[in-house]
Each structure stands twice: as C-alpha cells, then as structure tokens.
Design an enzyme around this catalytic site. Structure first.
Site, mmCIF file in Angstrom:
data_model
loop_
_atom_site.group_PDB
_atom_site.id
_atom_site.type_symbol
_atom_site.label_atom_id
_atom_site.label_comp_id
_atom_site.label_asym_id
_atom_site.label_seq_id
_atom_site.Cartn_x
_atom_site.Cartn_y
_atom_site.Cartn_z
ATOM 1 C CB THR A 125 -1.458 -0.165 1.422
ATOM 2 O OG1 THR A 125 -1.366 0.763 1.693
ATOM 3 C CG2 THR A 125 -0.049 -0.572 2.736
ATOM 4 C CD GLU A 127 -2.398 5.259 4.247
ATOM 5 O OE1 GLU A 127 -1.957 5.942 5.195
ATOM 6 O OE2 GLU A 127 -3.626 6.301 3.819
ATOM 7 C CE1 TYR A 149 -4.063 -1.786 5.399
ATOM 8 C CE2 TYR A 149 -3.419 0.365 4.663
ATOM 9 C CZ TYR A 149 -3.456 -0.939 4.353
ATOM 10 O OH TYR A 149 -3.953 -1.562 3.432
ATOM 11 C CE LYS A 153 -2.056 -4.751 3.476
ATOM 12 N NZ LYS A 153 -2.364 -5.933 2.485
#
Length: 348
Positions: A125, A127, A149, A153
């Site tokens: 991701t 992010e 999160y 990831k």
C-alpha cells in the site's frame, strides 16, 4: 487452464480480480473469513458468485492456509485479505498486525513448505510511504509509516522480499495507491461521500460529516488496478511496482465534484467532525507509476473526474432502485449509521 487462489475474494479488489481472471479462463478459488453475516454481495453484484470455488480460511490460522493451498493447488496466489481500513487499525492495532502483517508470513511459509513454484502477489500500500519529503514517490522512495495498518503492510512487504531473495520464490509486492469503485466499502471516504451525496440528492439525508478535508490522495479506478496485479505475475522476473495515477486530489475536491455531479453545492451539506480525525494523518500521497508503464505496459485509463462520476451515479442509481422496491446485492441499506458507532477514532 491456470488456477488462482485469491485471499479476501469478497472485498473490492478480490471481486474485481476474480472477474478479471475468470474472463481469462482461470479456475478461480477464493478464500473468505467465516462470520455471522455472509458478505458475498460484491460477487453477486458482478454475477460471478457461482463461478468461484469458495474456501473458508483465516490468515491467523496456519492450518487453514495449508488447507486452502492443498485444495486449490494454485499456479498463482493473490494475497489481498487484510484488515484494510486505516482508521480501524488505530482501534485494533494488534489484530491488524496479526492479520495484515503476520498473515503474509504464514502464507509465504506455507508456500515454501508445500508449493515453492507458485507465484505469489502481496497487496502492499501507498500508506507505507507515510510522511514523505518529496512527491511523487516511487519504488526507491523511503518508507515512513504513520498508522498501525501501514506498519503491518510494511512488515508484509519486507517479508515478501525476504522470501523472494532468500528462497527464490516468485513473489511480488504491488504498492497500490488508493483505488476506488462502486464496490468500495462504506467506511472509506470516497464511497462515504458518493453514498451520502446520493442520499442527500434524494432527500434521505441532510448532511455529510467528514474529517480532514485537506488530505490529498492519489485516487485511481479499482478494476484497472487489479489488472496490474496479474501483469506482475506474468512478468519473467518477480519485482515490486508502484501502481498510481501521478495525480493527487484532496477530500474536499472529491466532495466538491461529487455534489457538483448531483447538481448541489458541497458547502451547503459538508460538516467537519473532529471525531473523524486520526491521531496521525498523511498530508499528501502521489505515486509515480513509470516503472509499471515501462516494464508491464500498465497505465491508468480513468481520470479523477470520471471516477467520481462513476461512483456518484452508481450510488444514486442504487438508492432510486431501492426506493422503488427493487432488491439486489448491496451493502448500504444494512449499514449502521456512523454516528451510532462509538470509537476513539474513525478517520477516513
């Protein structure tokens, strides 16, 4: 005929990917997490529910991972299952790390022990980049995660590279920037906006409450992004790729365009609610997809305005059909109102 195993097949990406692979004559197996309320509406909406072989599996349970590989005997595995909502990761950090981080390790270890020739795709991701000094970012940009999160990831990203380099497993990381569609979950800000605009335009709701309006993201169209996942596993060598549009637009811009499509002024309906602000938030993310264009021949085809229009028009169509007594696979009517949910933070 090739066989593919998709974890998280009931989600937005899993459903679109399953449809894409079925159209390429794959035999598609999809894993889902057993729950009290089955969540197959996306597969039903795409008319592919009966074409997929479903396997119950939990990324926290190693035995069920082994079982899914034994049943499907796949040529390709797409690991899309995760706790994928950034806001919820602040509320459930341990669960997020367990599923989104260690889940990838369990799968890779199962592959190493049982089917080392399989091709593996890990859903990474944007992010992971988090707080970054310069935009756009590419595969060589530094990571600075700003949520549980993103940390989970990032762990999955590195463990995928370790298994690729250490055990010669064909494993790729797809670093996908935000990608949206009418199948996006209502907890995500884009679908939250399109659904609210549809309801307000039909007199079903009076306002839309959002958090950080200035946050900018690189938003693409999900059906196009799942194609990049497949392309990565068809390439002669495993590698990592950024998938993006190289454009950034704010939440405010998304809301403004959405209300404009419905013939309304967003300022009359949007309210900022501090409950939806995250403990940490990223000001802006924008990705450089030039490597994917050069090596995979992939590029985005749907622009920002077209994406917003697709989502708003679809949600308006759904609500009109629902009000006319039609019943069809859909999530919104059964979704609890966000203001009834008491949490520390919800975010985008």
């Amino acid at each position: 005929m090739k066989k593919a195993l998709i974890t998280g097949v009931t989600g937005q990406d899993g459903s679109y990917l399953a449809k894409f692979l079925l159209e390429k004559d794959y035999t598609v197996y999809g894993t889902f997490r057993r729950s009290s309320s089955p969540n197959f509406w996306r597969l039903l909406h795409l008319n592919i529910f009966d074409k997929i072989k479903l396997i119950p599996m939990d990324l926290a349970d190693m035995s069920s991972i082994f079982e899914s590989i034994k049943i499907s005997e796949p040529d390709e595995i797409y690991n899309l299952a995760a706790q994928s909502f950034v806001g919820a990761s602040f509320e459930q950090p341990i669960f997020t790390e367990e599923v989104s981080g260690l889940g990838a390790t369990r799968f890779l270890e199962a592959i190493r022990q049982t089917k080392p020739d399989v091709k593996f795709y890990q859903a990474s991701t944007s992010e992971q980049f988090g707080k970054t000094e310069s935009l756009p970012v590419n595969e060589n940009s530094p990571f600075h995660p700003m949520s549980p999160y993103a940390v989970a990831k990032l762990y999955a990203y590195w463990i995928t590279r370790i298994y690729r380099e250490g055990y010669s497993i064909f494993a790729c990381n797809g670093i996908l920037f935000n990608h949206e569609s009418p199948l996006r979950g209502l907890e995500f800000v884009t679908r939250k906006i399109s659904n609210a605009v549809a309801k307000i335009s039909l007199g079903l709701e009076k306002e839309l409450r959002l958090g950080n309006l200035e946050a900018k993201r690189d938003w693409g169209y999900a059906p196009e992004y799942v194609e990049s996942m497949w392309l990565m596993l068809q390439h002669k060598r495993p590698d990592d790729y950024v998938i993006a549009t190289n454009e950034a637009h704010s939440v405010k811009e998304f809301a403004q365009k959405a209300f404009e499509i419905a013939g309304m002024d967003w300022k009359d309906y949007v309210r900022v609610d501090k409950r939806f602000l995250r403990p940490l938030d990223i000001e802006a993310l924008r990705g450089d997809y030039s490597k994917a264009a050069r090596k995979l021949g992939w590029k985005p085809r749907t622009n920002f305005n077209e994406l917003v229009e697709i989502m708003v028009n679809k949600d308006r169509e759904r609500w009109k059909r629902w009000l006319n007594g039609k019943r069809f696979p859909w999530d919104a009517p059964n979704y609890p109102h966000e203001r009834k949910i008491i949490t520390r933070t919800l975010g985008m």
